[in-house]
Design an enzyme around this catalytic site. Structure first.
Site, PDB file in Angstrom:
ATOM      1  N   LYS A 116       0.830  -1.207   0.000  1.00 25.03           N
ATOM      2  CA  LYS A 116       0.000   0.000   0.000  1.00 25.03           C
ATOM      3  C   LYS A 116       0.864   1.257   0.000  1.00 25.03           C
ATOM      4  O   LYS A 116       0.462   2.281  -0.545  1.00 25.03           O
ATOM      5  CB  LYS A 116      -0.960  -0.008   1.194  1.00 25.03           C
ATOM      6  CG  LYS A 116      -2.102  -0.985   1.024  1.00 25.03           C
ATOM      7  CD  LYS A 116      -3.251  -0.704   1.970  1.00 25.03           C
ATOM      8  CE  LYS A 116      -4.410  -1.663   1.729  1.00 25.03           C
ATOM      9  NZ  LYS A 116      -5.474  -1.536   2.724  1.00 25.03           N
ATOM     10  N   LYS A 198      -3.664 -11.225  -6.497  1.00 23.56           N
ATOM     11  CA  LYS A 198      -4.915 -11.358  -5.746  1.00 23.56           C
ATOM     12  C   LYS A 198      -6.003 -10.504  -6.415  1.00 23.56           C
ATOM     13  O   LYS A 198      -5.703  -9.397  -6.872  1.00 23.56           O
ATOM     14  CB  LYS A 198      -4.671 -10.862  -4.315  1.00 23.56           C
ATOM     15  CG  LYS A 198      -5.858 -10.944  -3.401  1.00 23.56           C
ATOM     16  CD  LYS A 198      -5.576 -10.301  -2.049  1.00 23.56           C
ATOM     17  CE  LYS A 198      -5.893  -8.813  -2.072  1.00 23.56           C
ATOM     18  NZ  LYS A 198      -6.036  -8.198  -0.749  1.00 23.56           N
ATOM     19  N   LYS A 201     -10.213  -5.018  -4.917  1.00 24.74           N
ATOM     20  CA  LYS A 201     -11.219  -3.971  -5.177  1.00 24.74           C
ATOM     21  C   LYS A 201     -10.620  -2.827  -5.972  1.00 24.74           C
ATOM     22  O   LYS A 201     -11.321  -2.106  -6.663  1.00 24.74           O
ATOM     23  CB  LYS A 201     -11.658  -3.351  -3.852  1.00 24.74           C
ATOM     24  CG  LYS A 201     -12.436  -4.194  -2.930  1.00 24.74           C
ATOM     25  CD  LYS A 201     -12.505  -3.474  -1.588  1.00 24.74           C
ATOM     26  CE  LYS A 201     -13.270  -4.270  -0.573  1.00 24.74           C
ATOM     27  NZ  LYS A 201     -13.167  -3.700   0.777  1.00 24.74           N
TER      28      LYS A 201
HETATM   29  P1  TYM Z   1     -10.605  -6.633   3.473  1.00 25.53           P
HETATM   30  O1  TYM Z   1     -11.722  -5.670   3.624  1.00 25.53           O
HETATM   31  O2  TYM Z   1      -9.456  -6.282   2.605  1.00 25.53           O
HETATM   32  O3  TYM Z   1     -11.139  -8.018   2.990  1.00 25.53           O
HETATM   33  C1  TYM Z   1     -12.212  -8.651   3.659  1.00 25.53           C
HETATM   34  C2  TYM Z   1     -11.987 -10.152   3.678  1.00 25.53           C
HETATM   35  O4  TYM Z   1     -11.911 -10.645   2.353  1.00 25.53           O
HETATM   36  C3  TYM Z   1     -10.736 -11.431   2.189  1.00 25.53           C
HETATM   37  N1  TYM Z   1     -10.268 -11.264   0.813  1.00 25.53           N
HETATM   38  C4  TYM Z   1     -10.020 -12.278  -0.022  1.00 25.53           C
HETATM   39  N2  TYM Z   1     -10.113 -13.605   0.132  1.00 25.53           N
HETATM   40  C5  TYM Z   1      -9.802 -14.387  -0.937  1.00 25.53           C
HETATM   41  N3  TYM Z   1      -9.418 -13.866  -2.137  1.00 25.53           N
HETATM   42  C6  TYM Z   1      -9.311 -12.546  -2.339  1.00 25.53           C
HETATM   43  N4  TYM Z   1      -8.945 -12.062  -3.524  1.00 25.53           N
HETATM   44  C7  TYM Z   1      -9.624 -11.682  -1.239  1.00 25.53           C
HETATM   45  N5  TYM Z   1      -9.631 -10.328  -1.091  1.00 25.53           N
HETATM   46  C8  TYM Z   1     -10.014 -10.099   0.177  1.00 25.53           C
HETATM   47  C9  TYM Z   1      -9.761 -10.865   3.209  1.00 25.53           C
HETATM   48  O5  TYM Z   1      -8.752 -11.799   3.537  1.00 25.53           O
HETATM   49  C10 TYM Z   1     -10.670 -10.562   4.367  1.00 25.53           C
HETATM   50  O6  TYM Z   1     -10.895 -11.715   5.140  1.00 25.53           O
HETATM   51  N6  TYM Z   1      -7.933  -6.106   7.593  1.00 25.53           N
HETATM   52  C11 TYM Z   1      -9.124  -6.732   7.078  1.00 25.53           C
HETATM   53  C12 TYM Z   1     -10.384  -6.249   7.776  1.00 25.53           C
HETATM   54  C13 TYM Z   1     -10.316  -6.393   9.244  1.00 25.53           C
HETATM   55  C14 TYM Z   1     -10.373  -7.619   9.968  1.00 25.53           C
HETATM   56  C15 TYM Z   1     -10.294  -7.231  11.338  1.00 25.53           C
HETATM   57  C16 TYM Z   1     -10.486  -8.941   9.597  1.00 25.53           C
HETATM   58  C17 TYM Z   1     -10.238  -5.372  10.147  1.00 25.53           C
HETATM   59  N7  TYM Z   1     -10.203  -5.873  11.382  1.00 25.53           N
HETATM   60  C18 TYM Z   1     -10.316  -8.199  12.345  1.00 25.53           C
HETATM   61  C19 TYM Z   1     -10.495  -9.916  10.617  1.00 25.53           C
HETATM   62  C20 TYM Z   1     -10.410  -9.525  11.952  1.00 25.53           C
HETATM   63  C21 TYM Z   1      -9.230  -6.359   5.604  1.00 25.53           C
HETATM   64  O7  TYM Z   1      -8.658  -5.442   5.152  1.00 25.53           O
HETATM   65  O8  TYM Z   1     -10.088  -7.069   4.920  1.00 25.53           O
END
Ligand code: TYM
Length: 334
Positions: A116, A198, A201
């Site tokens: 990032k 990956k 978004k």
């Molecule tokens: P975020 O918002 O980027 O993504 C949400 C969830 O989706 C999963 N994910 C994927 N899984 C498989 N293939 C992909 N291409 C893919 N893109 C995203 C992510 O692994 C995630 O599970 N930091 C976290 C949000 C968060 C969180 C937490 C998660 C904040 N606090 C506490 C668990 C526990 C995040 O950015 O997810």
């Protein structure tokens, strides 16, 4: 008979842009499947979202859209707690304490921070670096036993475990050291145009990303253009056939079929037919989710009542953990 206390599960999604089928397959699908078995707490991580500059009106809109999507995908507010991260101030408060148990060097080495920082070179803010500590605070506040996430969050979960153990070693056991739950298939859904990356978004070319709110034609068009390989065999082999294997992972997640069943179904099919079938399956599954999400979004009052109840329950659990932490570290409490 005495009721056995369920284990606690925590997860969250950032309300940035529209969510992708990667978010669904890697996380939300598991979050839904596990809601009976665990005491589930699910946040909408708007505090994480602002580590990258957001348009305020969009962030507000996306926050409610994620709640509606959670519910449209099957999360039931009668069974699990759904809330907005910023509604529970304990997250920021615990993150501050945990900062003093986290080393600058380890944050600088985080893969997501490096990625990032490269992408937003004009805004490498402290929040971006501190992101994993806030995530650790999220999880540890609720004493979560398990955390279902995609594989991209593994490093963050590992650091959360380290921070919890460090704190527990200095004081007495306070935090539960959580375990990650990663789907066997679909823990990393890849970009349709570049299966080495990956699915994200914020990909430069949105044609490689399928959004949960893409319409039928768009979904099918994106799958039709997906990169495969120069052979012609539909077989799950992520190392040698990353494009085809990625499509098979998507197909099994959306059809509910096993990998073996899927391979058998497409044995002898050309890639064109295979890609069309995957696109149609995804589009068929997304349509009712999209209309349910729209229906829910039209009832803002109901959504807000869900959020109020969620914040109240989450806030109570979080306050009790934070108070324990404050006592242990020597904060004078009245
Ligand atoms: P975020 O918002 O980027 O993504 C949400 C969830 O989706 C999963 N994910 C994927 N899984 C498989 N293939 C992909 N291409 C893919 N893109 C995203 C992510 O692994 C995630 O599970 N930091 C976290 C949000 C968060 C969180 C937490 C998660 C904040 N606090 C506490 C668990 C526990 C995040 O950015 O997810």
């Amino acid at each position: 008979m005495e009721e056995v206390k369920k284990k606690r599960l925590y997860s969250a999604v950032q309300p940035t842009n529209a969510l992708t089928i990667g978010n669904y397959i890697g996380a939300i699908r598991n979050m839904v499947a596990l809601q009976e078995e665990y005491d589930c707490i699910y946040a909408i991580a708007n505090m994480h979202a602002i580590t990258v500059r957001q348009v305020p009106a969009e962030l507000r809109k996306n926050t409610l859209a994620v709640l509606a999507l959670y519910m449209a995908c099957g999360l039931d507010p009668a069974k699990c707690t759904l809330y907005i991260q910023s509604h529970v101030p304990c997250h920021a408060e615990l993150a501050w304490v945990l900062n003093t148990f986290t080393y600058v060097g380890e944050m600088e080495r985080m893969t997501q921070f490096k990625d990032k920082s490269a992408k937003h070179a004009d805004n490498i803010n402290m929040g971006l670096m501190d992101y994993p500590v806030l995530m650790a605070a999220d999880i540890l506040l609720y004493k979560a036993d398990v955390v279902p996430v995609g594989i991209d969050q593994r490093q963050h979960l590992e650091i959360c475990r380290d921070i919890a153990q460090r704190f527990n070693n200095v004081y007495s056991p306070t935090f539960v050291v959580p375990e990650g739950i990663y789907p066997k298939i679909g823990a990393k859904i890849c970009d349709l145009l570049d299966p080495s990356k990956k699915m994200s978004k914020s990909a430069e070319n949105p044609a490689g990303t399928v959004f949960m709110n893409d319409d039928r034609d768009t979904v099918i068009r994106k799958f039709r253009r997906a990169v495969t390989d120069s052979q012609s065999e539909v077989r799950y082999d992520p190392e040698n056939k990353p494009g085809v294997s990625n499509l098979l992972s998507v197909y099994t997640a959306f059809s509910g079929k096993s990998m073996q069943e899927a391979e058998r179904e497409f044995a002898g099919s050309g890639y064109g037919d295979f890609k069309l079938a995957v696109g149609e399956t995804v589009a068929d599954k997304l349509a009712p989710v999209q209309s349910e999400q729209a229906r829910l979004l039209a009832d803002k009052q109901y959504l807000e009542s869900v959020l109020r109840a969620g914040a109240e329950r989450a806030g109570g659990i979080a306050a009790s953990t934070l108070s324990k932490v404050y006592r242990k570290i020597g904060f004078y409490q009245l």
